[in-house]
Design a protein around this motif. Sequence first.
Motif, mmCIF file in Angstrom:
data_model
loop_
_atom_site.group_PDB
_atom_site.id
_atom_site.type_symbol
_atom_site.label_atom_id
_atom_site.label_comp_id
_atom_site.label_asym_id
_atom_site.label_seq_id
_atom_site.Cartn_x
_atom_site.Cartn_y
_atom_site.Cartn_z
ATOM 1 N N VAL A 125 0.834 -1.207 0.000
ATOM 2 C CA VAL A 125 0.000 0.000 0.000
ATOM 3 C C VAL A 125 0.868 1.256 0.000
ATOM 4 C CG1 VAL A 125 -1.839 1.232 1.188
ATOM 5 C CG2 VAL A 125 -1.813 -1.260 1.224
ATOM 6 N N LEU A 126 1.934 1.261 0.784
ATOM 7 C CA LEU A 126 2.837 2.411 0.823
ATOM 8 C C LEU A 126 3.489 2.627 -0.537
ATOM 9 C CD1 LEU A 126 4.460 1.821 4.321
ATOM 10 C CD2 LEU A 126 2.932 3.706 3.703
ATOM 11 N N ALA A 127 3.875 1.532 -1.204
ATOM 12 C CA ALA A 127 4.459 1.658 -2.538
ATOM 13 C C ALA A 127 3.450 2.210 -3.534
ATOM 14 C CB ALA A 127 4.983 0.301 -3.009
ATOM 15 N N ALA A 128 2.211 1.748 -3.447
ATOM 16 C CA ALA A 128 1.166 2.241 -4.342
ATOM 17 C C ALA A 128 0.908 3.730 -4.119
ATOM 18 C CB ALA A 128 -0.115 1.450 -4.128
ATOM 19 N N ALA A 129 0.874 4.143 -2.863
ATOM 20 C CA ALA A 129 0.639 5.551 -2.551
ATOM 21 C C ALA A 129 1.764 6.430 -3.082
ATOM 22 C CB ALA A 129 0.491 5.732 -1.046
ATOM 23 N N GLU A 130 2.953 5.861 -3.184
ATOM 24 C CA GLU A 130 4.111 6.603 -3.687
ATOM 25 C C GLU A 130 4.128 6.661 -5.213
ATOM 26 O OE1 GLU A 130 7.635 8.773 -3.400
ATOM 27 O OE2 GLU A 130 6.442 8.041 -1.710
#
Length: 224
Positions: A125-130
């Motif tokens: 999720v953190l990678a997607a948000a980035e």
Amino acid sequence: MQLIAHRGLARTVPENTLAAFAAALSSGFDGLETDIRLCADGEAVLCHDRITPNGAPVASLTRKALSHQLGYLVPTLAEALDAFPEALWNLEIKSPDAIKTAFEIIAASRHTPRILLSSFRHDIVLAAAELLKVDCALLVAHHPASLAGLVQQALPHERLRSIVWDFEIIDTALLEQAADLGFRSYVYGAHTQYEHAFCRDYQVSGIITDHPEFVGLTPVPALQ
């Protein structure tokens, strides 16, 4: 409150299929929840379970072989997004091996404003948000000792302002705390009329459900 069909409306057809998605939207759902895995030929397919009923890992099977084992044509992520471009999509990425392919498909989609990407793998999720221009959500199935600690890494990401909770572990205090921290709450796993009413009365942002009858919708049979 957004009404999201859990794996589509799978009462007369298999879950996570184009027929199940069509039945859900025809019944009045605003959106569709589905699960993304990577199969052996590199396709991002929509399949919840890691292992088939025959005992084979989805990741070890081609899409054709997976469809043969399950008894129906397993759709790809690209096919589903193309088939229902106006739907709100809650896309759950189940495993890290699906990240690259899924991210490429989502980034190329013309309908990214209607996507909420979630995962129990918060690193995904953190990678997607980035990397992606889509809204993202942390999937949570435990009652955190510290909600502030749980969401701390999410705070720098403007598109990561949602949490998808398991109904089993929520309470009013937890939902209020999430709202105070600036997070929208979605809920899955409600199974009774009372549980759906709790979500409605608290005015969560969305409920992900298998039960249209508990949110005022009349199920429409899917075409076989």
